[in-house]
Enzyme design. Structure first.
Site, PDB file in Angstrom:
ATOM      1  N   LYS A 151       0.869  -3.175   4.709  1.00  0.00           N
ATOM      2  CA  LYS A 151       0.666  -4.440   3.843  1.00  0.00           C
ATOM      3  C   LYS A 151      -0.554  -4.383   3.221  1.00  0.00           C
ATOM      4  O   LYS A 151      -1.489  -3.695   3.700  1.00  0.00           O
ATOM      5  CB  LYS A 151       0.754  -5.422   4.857  1.00  0.00           C
ATOM      6  CG  LYS A 151       1.853  -5.693   5.656  1.00  0.00           C
ATOM      7  CD  LYS A 151       3.358  -5.636   4.711  1.00  0.00           C
ATOM      8  CE  LYS A 151       4.411  -6.178   5.892  1.00  0.00           C
ATOM      9  NZ  LYS A 151       5.821  -5.921   4.944  1.00  0.00           N
ATOM     10  N   SER A 191      15.486 -10.432   4.290  1.00  0.00           N
ATOM     11  CA  SER A 191      16.444  -9.399   4.385  1.00  0.00           C
ATOM     12  C   SER A 191      16.024  -8.558   5.703  1.00  0.00           C
ATOM     13  O   SER A 191      15.552  -7.455   5.622  1.00  0.00           O
ATOM     14  CB  SER A 191      15.936  -8.606   3.286  1.00  0.00           C
ATOM     15  OG  SER A 191      16.890  -7.692   3.016  1.00  0.00           O
ATOM     16  N   LYS A 192      16.411  -9.215   6.908  1.00  0.00           N
ATOM     17  CA  LYS A 192      15.880  -8.639   7.949  1.00  0.00           C
ATOM     18  C   LYS A 192      16.966  -8.384   9.172  1.00  0.00           C
ATOM     19  O   LYS A 192      17.905  -9.337   9.412  1.00  0.00           O
ATOM     20  CB  LYS A 192      14.747  -9.369   8.623  1.00  0.00           C
ATOM     21  CG  LYS A 192      13.454  -9.662   7.659  1.00  0.00           C
ATOM     22  CD  LYS A 192      12.291 -10.172   8.317  1.00  0.00           C
ATOM     23  CE  LYS A 192      11.068  -9.878   7.406  1.00  0.00           C
ATOM     24  NZ  LYS A 192       9.941 -10.522   8.026  1.00  0.00           N
ATOM     25  N   HIS A 208       4.138 -12.757  -0.163  1.00  0.00           N
ATOM     26  CA  HIS A 208       4.749 -13.636   0.909  1.00  0.00           C
ATOM     27  C   HIS A 208       4.642 -15.016   0.836  1.00  0.00           C
ATOM     28  O   HIS A 208       3.494 -15.398   0.461  1.00  0.00           O
ATOM     29  CB  HIS A 208       4.157 -12.886   2.206  1.00  0.00           C
ATOM     30  CG  HIS A 208       5.106 -13.430   3.471  1.00  0.00           C
ATOM     31  ND1 HIS A 208       4.946 -14.726   4.184  1.00  0.00           N
ATOM     32  CD2 HIS A 208       5.894 -12.756   4.020  1.00  0.00           C
ATOM     33  CE1 HIS A 208       5.964 -14.748   5.059  1.00  0.00           C
ATOM     34  NE2 HIS A 208       6.663 -13.583   4.852  1.00  0.00           N
ATOM     35  N   SER A 228       4.562  -8.229   0.770  1.00  0.00           N
ATOM     36  CA  SER A 228       5.448  -8.039   1.497  1.00  0.00           C
ATOM     37  C   SER A 228       6.566  -7.309   0.839  1.00  0.00           C
ATOM     38  O   SER A 228       7.092  -8.263   0.098  1.00  0.00           O
ATOM     39  CB  SER A 228       5.880  -9.255   2.645  1.00  0.00           C
ATOM     40  OG  SER A 228       6.935  -8.502   3.280  1.00  0.00           O
ATOM     41  N   CYS A 268       8.264  -6.967  13.249  1.00  0.00           N
ATOM     42  CA  CYS A 268       8.397  -8.247  12.315  1.00  0.00           C
ATOM     43  C   CYS A 268       7.747  -9.447  13.362  1.00  0.00           C
ATOM     44  O   CYS A 268       8.416  -9.715  14.464  1.00  0.00           O
ATOM     45  CB  CYS A 268       9.683  -8.638  11.975  1.00  0.00           C
ATOM     46  SG  CYS A 268       9.636 -10.666  11.430  1.00  0.00           S
ATOM     47  N   SER A 314      11.903 -10.570   1.277  1.00  0.00           N
ATOM     48  CA  SER A 314      11.434  -9.925   2.283  1.00  0.00           C
ATOM     49  C   SER A 314      11.799 -10.538   3.658  1.00  0.00           C
ATOM     50  O   SER A 314      11.773 -10.099   4.598  1.00  0.00           O
ATOM     51  CB  SER A 314      10.143  -9.228   1.988  1.00  0.00           C
ATOM     52  OG  SER A 314       8.957 -10.493   2.145  1.00  0.00           O
ATOM     53  N   MET A 350       3.411 -12.809   7.179  1.00  0.00           N
ATOM     54  CA  MET A 350       3.876 -12.300   8.147  1.00  0.00           C
ATOM     55  C   MET A 350       3.262 -12.184   9.453  1.00  0.00           C
ATOM     56  O   MET A 350       1.865 -12.344   9.494  1.00  0.00           O
ATOM     57  CB  MET A 350       3.992 -10.680   7.918  1.00  0.00           C
ATOM     58  CG  MET A 350       4.610 -10.500   6.231  1.00  0.00           C
ATOM     59  SD  MET A 350       3.427 -10.908   4.966  1.00  0.00           S
ATOM     60  CE  MET A 350       2.437  -9.216   5.057  1.00  0.00           C
TER      61      MET A 350
END
Length: 397
Positions: free
Chosen positions: A279, A69-70, A315, A310, A104, A66, A319
């Protein structure tokens, strides 16, 4: 048989905080992707390498987590008194969709530096040496972020001695202020920071039971539960949860029922297509543990422990937007986060996560019985990893 050639799209591959993403300037995207819709989503998925049933994103820029992959799209701001518009797309790894429902916080640290380097900021504003303060419009959630970017010799300073747990090498510090980070009417949960009206709720989750939960909209919608209530200590690392299908299913069930209770979805089935928000995090009082890098942290090194999910997995650090939620909730007496941190009045908190610790501040006040947060503050870093073009098949979007 004729084959479609690949096209080149200008892009920058960037680490921001404990995340990585592919950055684009809006006007440099293909015309069909300059507007929201299926073409834009298809392009970003192909760039990242999704959907990938193997879960590896081998045929794209994504890193199969996660955190990696942004995608980000930036442009000169269309908003009054702002410099940059910033749109964040969380690309699903194994499913065909891009989630636009939240921000983000980690990649927020890279928006200012990339905007400067791409010429989106008037050169006359850039000091020879010092700090350039920019006002960013976070378009996903309609919020302002103030970023303080270090400048050396007229250019963005990327190297430095600021250390961020979860990032291997030191870099230059970028300070961020998330202004009025609680939810707006457009966020789907009303204007209250606590959409249920309570600091702590009894959240019924079929097959699991009734859990005490603090559900907050600050930074990003987040559901906090006590670690002990779900069989954990708060010292867990990724493998303890990500290798346990039953645990992952439990967290997804908590997330879905919390989303429904928060008013983010109208039916439980809608949670599957809203993976980025809310979340789920679990909290515990401080305790000694060994981080994912092998460093021993003592109980006195932080004021509480937090682990957060996440995109369906624990995570590796924290985040940035969830850190805003943590700092805000820690500042409000009566929340599960504040209680785990010792039930003290505070305007900043240092919490332990799988990779180490992080300090985040929040200015929270109570007005007419409603809690408000004026801003949350934290430091991250950012560094350009590669710049040039990404290539995708011309018929992929």
């Amino acid at each position: 048989m004729p084959h479609v050639a690949q096209i080149k799209v200008p892009a920058t591959y960037v680490r921001g905080g404990t995340s990585k993403g592919v950055f684009f300037c809006l006007q440099e995207l293909p015309p069909s992707a300059q507007v929201a819709g299926a073409a834009r989503d298809a392009l970003l998925m192909r760039v990242i390498g999704s959907p990938d049933p193997y879960g590896k994103q081998i045929d794209g820029m994504g890193g199969a987590t996660s955190s990696t992959s942004k995608t980000v799209i930036i442009s000169k701001s269309s908003q009054p008194d702002h410099d940059i518009d910033y749109l964040f797309g969380q690309v699903s790894i194994d499913k065909a969709f891009v989630d636009w429902s939240g921000n983000c916080g980690n990649l927020s640290a890279a928006v200012g530096p990339i905007a400067i380097s791409k010429g989106l900021v008037d050169a006359s504003r850039i000091p020879q040496n010092g700090i350039l303060t920019l006002r960013i419009w976070q378009a996903n959630i309609g919020k302002s972020i103030i970023t303080h970017v270090p400048i050396t010799n007229g250019e963005v300073q990327e190297t430095g001695d600021f250390e961020l747990d979860g990032v291997t090498f030191p870099a230059a510090e970028v300070k961020l202020e998330f202004i009025d980070p609680a939810a707006d009417e457009d966020d789907g949960a009303g204007s209250s920071m606590f959409p249920t009206g309570n600091l702590v709720d009894d959240l019924e989750v079929p097959g699991i039971g009734t859990l005490k939960a603090t559900m907050i909209n600050a930074g990003i919608p987040t559901i906090f539960v006590n670690a002990e209530a779900i069989g954990y200590t708060g010292t867990e690392l990724q493998e303890a949860i990500n290798s346990d299908p039953k645990a992952l299913a439990m967290f997804e069930s908590i997330r879905a029922h919390g989303a429904l209770r928060m008013g983010l979805i109208s039916h439980i089935d809608e949670a599957a297509k809203r993976q980025h928000t809310p979340k789920v995090a679990f909290v515990a009082p401080p305790a000694a543990y060994t981080t994912s890098s092998g460093k021993l942290l003592n109980a006195g090194d932080c004021e509480l422990l937090v682990r957060a999910m996440s995109m369906g997995k624990l995570h590796h650090a924290m985040m940035g937007t969830a850190a805003v939620a943590i700092g805000t909730a820690a500042a409000i007496p009566g929340t599960l986060v504040n209680t785990a941190a010792g039930a003290k009045a505070r305007n900043e908190v240092r919490f332990g996560h799988p990779s180490g610790t992080l300090c985040v501040g929040a200015e929270a006040t109570q007005e007419n019985g409603e809690w408000k947060v004026t801003k949350a503050i934290m430091s991250r870093s950012a560094r350009v990893l590669m710049e040039g073009w990404v290539r995708v098949p011309g018929d992929s979007f």
